[in-house]
Scaffold this motif. Structure first.
Motif, PDB file in Angstrom:
ATOM      1  N   PHE A   1       0.833  -1.215   0.000  1.00  0.00           N
ATOM      2  CA  PHE A   1       0.000   0.000   0.000  1.00  0.00           C
ATOM      3  C   PHE A   1       0.870   1.269   0.000  1.00  0.00           C
ATOM      4  O   PHE A   1       0.511   2.275  -0.599  1.00  0.00           O
ATOM      5  CB  PHE A   1      -0.944   0.007   1.207  1.00  0.00           C
TER       6      PHE A   1
ATOM      7  N   VAL B   1       1.461   2.635  -7.185  1.00  0.00           N
ATOM      8  CA  VAL B   1       0.397   1.937  -7.923  1.00  0.00           C
ATOM      9  C   VAL B   1       1.043   1.324  -9.168  1.00  0.00           C
ATOM     10  O   VAL B   1       1.834   2.006  -9.846  1.00  0.00           O
ATOM     11  CB  VAL B   1      -0.716   2.932  -8.337  1.00  0.00           C
TER      12      VAL B   1
ATOM     13  N   THR C   1       1.866   6.988  -5.329  1.00  0.00           N
ATOM     14  CA  THR C   1       1.444   5.984  -4.355  1.00  0.00           C
ATOM     15  C   THR C   1      -0.078   5.841  -4.447  1.00  0.00           C
ATOM     16  O   THR C   1      -0.752   6.655  -5.096  1.00  0.00           O
ATOM     17  CB  THR C   1       1.800   6.425  -2.921  1.00  0.00           C
ATOM     18  N   TRP C   2      -0.627   4.856  -3.761  1.00  0.00           N
ATOM     19  CA  TRP C   2      -2.088   4.647  -3.793  1.00  0.00           C
ATOM     20  C   TRP C   2      -2.810   5.905  -3.325  1.00  0.00           C
ATOM     21  O   TRP C   2      -3.805   6.312  -3.902  1.00  0.00           O
ATOM     22  CB  TRP C   2      -2.472   3.435  -2.947  1.00  0.00           C
TER      23      TRP C   2
ATOM     24  N   ALA D   1      -8.314   5.614  -1.693  1.00  0.00           N
ATOM     25  CA  ALA D   1      -7.064   4.861  -1.947  1.00  0.00           C
ATOM     26  C   ALA D   1      -7.120   3.435  -1.404  1.00  0.00           C
ATOM     27  O   ALA D   1      -6.748   2.482  -2.098  1.00  0.00           O
ATOM     28  CB  ALA D   1      -5.890   5.610  -1.331  1.00  0.00           C
TER      29      ALA D   1
ATOM     30  N   PHE E   1      -7.056   0.065  -3.623  1.00  0.00           N
ATOM     31  CA  PHE E   1      -5.997  -0.918  -3.376  1.00  0.00           C
ATOM     32  C   PHE E   1      -6.611  -2.317  -3.243  1.00  0.00           C
ATOM     33  O   PHE E   1      -6.179  -3.278  -3.889  1.00  0.00           O
ATOM     34  CB  PHE E   1      -5.270  -0.491  -2.093  1.00  0.00           C
TER      35      PHE E   1
ATOM     36  N   TYR F   1      -8.004  -3.536  -6.579  1.00  0.00           N
ATOM     37  CA  TYR F   1      -6.958  -4.003  -7.502  1.00  0.00           C
ATOM     38  C   TYR F   1      -6.575  -5.455  -7.175  1.00  0.00           C
ATOM     39  O   TYR F   1      -6.491  -6.303  -8.072  1.00  0.00           O
ATOM     40  CB  TYR F   1      -5.733  -3.086  -7.410  1.00  0.00           C
TER      41      TYR F   1
END
Ligand code: DGJ
Length: 559
Positions: A228, A232, A246-247, A255, A259, A262
């Motif tokens: 996390f 990404v 980043t996420w 976010a 995450f 995904y």
């Protein structure tokens, strides 16, 4: 797309083309010949046709008019009790679960006895089947995973919540768990291929059920934390046309949910890919969308992991899911909202050029009305209320199911007409809602006024009907297909359809030439009786559709 579990999609694609190019013509012909031999009937498939999709079953356009059984019903004896209800409902499809803990009670030992009995039962009823794989996820939990998975938390890690406590959800980050699910799902698909390749009873498979995690927005294990806090994956950033980061940087407020989405979608994509490699049926993922019945900002108020499973393909995660799970053909929201505003909002969000609309789970009184606008306004490929086998004794349907069954009966033989006209202005629906007593539909030669008649017209001087005899729910609903500019097919209930020449045309009135009730057989119209009309009194050209429902062919002229 870079999958955390496998080679990238690019690699997969190039290796596929590599193999294809290397294949000799002989091999291609052998495959074609063997499949023709083995199949007889073509496998079900989804075919994109401009902006709409055709669901082809036995090579012909199909509308899935089905129902889902209860969660605990997919055992042979229970299903024997369910079949009369499917008959009573005029359904062409049954959706039922396949439980991981039942087909693989011990690791590596598979038991398909019940599976076979149910499939044979469905065939005996002339029903098609959508299988629902209750594997790693069922309603944001892991309840249908086998005990050997539940018991071994070291090998099959749970999601850890914010406080570091394990919850009743398997972690989507575990390759070991994904491989175990994939093995079981593959065993099922292999068995299904053997058993059903000639009959093609099964037309689609749902991979997991309402996946995601209920109890935590994401996995807070140290490994998941490391992921996390990292970037990404570039492939996701590119697919979603976002800037790298980043996420938190890329997805901001959502976010942690993105995450989870995904990793859950990557996991399910791998499972689906393995299954398709064995037997390439269309696949779907269903969604618990949450919401409180508000239709304003509910996706900002609702809390992923608290009020719905985090990581599922809710509408604000749909782009991500579509980009990251190409092996899933259909993403379908379960819809239990009873407000037409909410219902239509969900239909709007899930009808996309990359996603056919399938109502895989729905229910309660709105269903019978929603079916009509789902077909006409959203080109739905299927519709199935949940819990058909619930309620009264064998064969007796709940009133809401009975109403959907009446829809199926009225629509049934007209499916070829409907699939042909879906996505064109020649198919429209008029549906009653509380406070909406009529609707106008505009076709090329005629303007229509559809009046709903929940309270049947009383003869002059008759006393008003007793309130108890008036249905508490709106019942008026009509589906109208323009067969040619002066010819219409009306399918519906509790309505009066009045025709006027298009406003601004050279005509002032419409006249009914022929009104027949009937059905289609092999594409030909078979009239069974004269339809009821206003002819004989002095009102405009009007056709009446009774409460029991009717399918009528109407020919008119303008003067
Ligand atoms: C949605 C789930 O997907 C179904 O399996 C079932 O649990 C229903 N909810 C119950 O309303």
């Amino acid at each position: 797309m870079q999958s955390p579990f496998n080679s990238s999609r690019e690699e997969a694609r190039s290796s596929f083309f590599g193999r294809t190019c290397a294949a000799s013509l002989a091999l291609v012909l052998a495959v074609a010949a063997s499949s023709a031999f083995a199949q007889g009937k073509p496998i079900a498939q989804l075919v994109r046709n401009g902006e709409k999709f055709a669901f082809q079953v036995d090579g012909k356009p199909f509308i899935m008019m089905g129902g889902q059984v209860g969660n605990f019903s997919a055992f042979p004896d229970e299903m024997e009790r369910a079949w009369p209800k499917f008959r009573a409902m005029n359904a062409n499809t049954v959706e039922y679960p396949v439980y991981w803990n039942v087909i693989e009670p011990e690791e590596g030992r598979f038991d398909f006895v019940g599976f076979d009995a149910i499939l044979r039962g469905a065939r005996g009823q002339g029903l098609r089947v959508i299988l629902l794989w209750f594997g790693t996820w069922k309603n944001g939990a892991m309840d249908w995973s086998p005990n050997w998975v539940k018991a071994d938390t070291a090998r099959f890690p749970r999601v850890l919540d914010y406080g570091g406590k394990p919850i009743r959800v398997l972690s989507p980050h575990s390759k070991t768990t994904m491989e175990a699910d994939k093995r079981a799902y593959s065993a099922m698909m292999r068995h299904l291929k053997e058993m059903d390749e000639a009959d093609r009873t099964v037309i689609m498979v749902q991979v997991e059920n309402e996946p995601g995690s209920l109890g935590s927005v994401r996995d807070y294990s140290p490994e998941a934390g490391r992921l996390f806090n990292g970037s990404v994956p570039a492939s996701l950033v590119t697919a979603l046309k976002k800037r790298p980061g980043t996420w938190k940087e890329v997805f901001g407020r959502v976010a942690e949910e993105a995450f989870s989405a995904y990793y859950v979608s990557s996991y399910i994509n791998e499972v689906a890919r393995a299954g398709k490699g064995i037997y390439p049926l269309p696949t779907l993922v269903n969604v618990w969308n949450g919401g409180y019945g508000s239709n304003d900002n509910f996706d900002r108020f609702d809390r992923p992991g608290e009020t719905y499973p985090s990581g599922g393909a809710v509408s604000h995660m749909l782009d991500l899911w579509k980009a990251n799970a190409p092996e899933i053909n259909v993403i379908a929201s379960d819809i239990y909202h009873q407000s037409p505003m909410n219902y239509r909002m969900i239909l709007d969000r899930y009808t996309r050029p990359d996603n056919p609309l399938l109502i895989v789970e729905t229910g309660r009184p709105i269903a019978a009305r929603a079916f009509f606008y789902a077909l006409a306004d959203y080109s739905a490929i299927g519709f199935a209320p949940f819990g058909v086998d619930g309620g009264g004794p064998s064969g007796e349907l709940r009133p809401d199911m009975e109403a959907v069954g009446a829809d199926f009966r009225v629509v049934d033989s007209a499916v070829p007409v409907i699939t042909e006209l879906q996505g064109t202005p020649r198919l429209k629906a008029a549906v009653e809602e509380e406070g909406i007593g009529a609707r106008n539909l505009i076709f090329s030669n005629y303007d229509l006024l559809v009046r709903f008649r929940r309270v049947a017209r009383q003869p002059a001087g008759a006393p008003p009907p007793a309130p108890a005899s008036i249905p508490s729910e709106p019942t008026g609903r009509v589906l109208i297909a323009e067969l040619s500019p002066d010819e219409f097919l009306l399918m519906g209930f509790d309505s009066a359809v009045e025709f006027r020449p298009a406003q601004g045309s050279d005509y002032t009135a419409a006249q009914l030439l022929k009104v027949e009730e009937g059905y289609f057989e092999n594409g030909a119209w078979k009239a069974t009786r004269a339809g009821t009309t206003s002819q004989g009194d002095y009102s405009p050209a009007t056709v009446n559709l009774a409460a029991r429902g009717a399918r009528m062919r109407v020919t008119l002229m303008r003067y």
